[in-house]
Design an enzyme around this catalytic site. Structure first.
Site, PDB file in Angstrom:
ATOM      1  CB  SER A 172      -0.876  -0.006   1.261  1.00 15.48           C
ATOM      2  OG  SER A 172      -1.443   1.263   1.476  1.00 15.48           O
TER       3      SER A 172
ATOM      4  CE1 TYR B  73      -6.011   4.248  -0.877  1.00 15.20           C
ATOM      5  CE2 TYR B  73      -4.037   3.731   0.359  1.00 15.20           C
ATOM      6  CZ  TYR B  73      -5.370   3.526   0.100  1.00 15.20           C
ATOM      7  OH  TYR B  73      -6.071   2.583   0.809  1.00 15.20           O
TER       8      TYR B  73
ATOM      9  CG  HIS C 260     -11.003   0.177   1.268  1.00 12.93           C
ATOM     10  ND1 HIS C 260     -10.224   0.884   0.380  1.00 12.93           N
ATOM     11  CD2 HIS C 260     -10.264   0.113   2.407  1.00 12.93           C
ATOM     12  CE1 HIS C 260      -9.097   1.257   0.959  1.00 12.93           C
ATOM     13  NE2 HIS C 260      -9.089   0.786   2.195  1.00 12.93           N
TER      14      HIS C 260
HETATM   15  C1  GLV Z   1      -6.946   2.248   4.481  1.00 17.61           C
HETATM   16  O1  GLV Z   1      -6.799   1.776   3.392  1.00 17.61           O
HETATM   17  C2  GLV Z   1      -7.885   1.848   5.434  1.00 17.61           C
HETATM   18  O2  GLV Z   1      -8.844   1.153   5.103  1.00 17.61           O
HETATM   19  O3  GLV Z   1      -7.733   2.236   6.596  1.00 17.61           O
END
Ligand code: GLV
Length: 428
Positions: free
Chosen positions: A139, A167, A312
């Site tokens: 990430s 990101y 997510h």
């Molecule tokens: C970041 O990607 C989160 O979900 O905290």
């Protein structure tokens, strides 16, 4: 299980099912299995081991956790139909991932700031992924420099693949710098995440000011970036000589430049695709966080090489559709036009199997390895992932599937969507 099973000579991957025997046999050597990998127990143990802030961050979901619950419930409406008397003595879990041979259709989802789960952060995780020959996604919110994580994983020339999850800052020079570092660090694909311009409203984290970066923790990936260092110098901060206050400000400035709260839109995507392709010599770039068929169609048209269907893990939009249900729709619409991957809510080999049967080509795991890391660092990640591989291998054996290719829609029975949302956060 007979350790002389002929399957070991007929496959291109280790005979993962043997890990069951290793654990059964441990007692004869005065050993015990490291810990129980049943997901509910794993989660409880991680909670015991973590600090309150580590636990809140690992377990947080958006709002009421309803998306998380929906993710879990969606798996229950699909049931596997086992086949009997199939010659699974010749079976293999191996598959390919963008041309790379990988040990199984299972990868490590990108999860940021691993230092809140273990002092070595991403390094032991990448190491285990490399050792097992599974794709690993780093990430942008990772808490170790890209180069060090690349080294910890090792070369992916024989088996495996390193992916850099982006990101995307609103600073093109910084984006280019991150991508360049990823390419030089041996990362062979890029996943752009589009569901997290900023973190969702997560009650416990907000209530406890639980944002490590604002405490000067975990910004190592940014602080080691030459362009970000230049941005810091422009603000009078020298990264090699920071007071504690400057460290906090620098870490905050880093995270504010990647979870900036400012949306990107489709118009910028051709620039990113072109830039990554030029820097990487044409390696794949995929889009992560897609749930809607129209967005999936747009992603294909825009030129992304693949789609990660993901919400997510329920951490961004509360009250959203289950990612597995979105997968089904997206596979039906564009499954023959692009490479579709899946994450969100996966807790077991049977979940992996169901996502593959619905049409995902690859499945990513998140919280399971985070819990393993939290419980026992490198050993914990290894135990969790070897157990999952064993469970998957055993599922193929007892369910009558010789290879990953044999897993298709005929392998599951699917019921109508008829969810009654659980009143409380689902345990699993
Ligand atoms: C970041 O990607 C989160 O979900 O905290």
């Amino acid at each position: 299980m007979d350790p002389k099973s002929p399957n070991k000579d007929r496959r291109s991957t280790p005979q993962y099912a043997m890990y069951q025997r290793d654990n059964f046999w441990a007692v004869n050597e005065g050993l015990v299995p490291p810990f129980n990998t049943e997901p509910g127990k794993l989660e409880e143990l991680a909670k015991e081991k973590l600090t309150e802030s580590g636990w809140y961050y690992a377990s947080s979901n958006a709002g009421l956790s309803h998306t998380h619950t929906a993710n879990r419930q969606a798996f229950y409406r699909h049931r596997i139909i086992p086949r009997m008397l199939v010659d699974t003595n010749a079976r293999d879990t191996a598959t390919t991932f963008f041309g790379h041979k990988v040990a199984a259709p299972i990868g490590f989802a990108p999860i940021g700031i691993n230092k809140i789960y273990h002092p070595l952060g991403e390094l032991p995780v990448a190491k285990v992924a490399g050792e097992l020959g599974l794709p690993y996604c780093l990430s942008t919110a990772g808490s170790q420099p890209i180069e060090d994580v690349g080294k910890a994983y090792g070369s992916s020339s024989s088996s495996g693949c390193k992916v850099f999850q982006l990101y995307m800052p609103h600073d093109d020079e910084m984006t280019v710098s991150l991508l360049k570092r990823a390419v030089e660090g041996g990362f062979e694909a890029c996943f752009l995440t589009v569901d997290t311009w900023q973190l969702a409203w997560r009650h416990d984290d907000v209530n406890t000011s639980n944002y490590a970066f604002y405490k000067g923790i975990g910004a190592d990936l940014g602080l080691s970036d030459p362009v970000f260092q230049k941005r810091l110098r422009e603000r009078g901060i020298d990264v090699n000589n920071m007071t504690q206050e400057e460290k906090v400000n620098a870490s905050a400035m880093w995270i504010d430049s990647i979870w900036h709260g400012r949306a990107w839109s489709w118009e910028k995507m051709p620039w990113l695709i072109r830039t990554w392709k030029e820097l990487s010599g044409g390696k794949p770039i995929c889009i992560k966080g897609i749930q809607d068929v129209r967005d999936a169609e747009k992603a294909v048209k825009t030129g992304f090489d693949g789609i990660v269907v993901s919400n997510h893990a329920g951490r961004q939009v509360d009250g959203a559709v289950a990612s597995l249900d979105a997968l089904e729709r997206i596979v039906n619409a564009v499954g023959d036009k692009t490479y579709i991957m899946f994450d969100s809510g996966v807790r077991s080999a049977s979940d992996v199997f169901k996502a593959l049967a619905i049409g995902a080509k690859f499945v990513f795991i998140g919280r399971l390895w985070v819990w393993g890391l939290s419980i026992m660092g490198e050993h914990g990640v290894r135990h969790v992932m070897k157990s999952l591989l064993a469970e998957f291998d055993i599922l193929l054996n007892v369910g009558g599937f010789k290879t990953v290719k044999k897993i298709d829609r005929s392998a599951i029975e699917s019921y109508e969507k008829n969810y009654q949302l659980l009143p409380e956060k689902s345990k699993l």
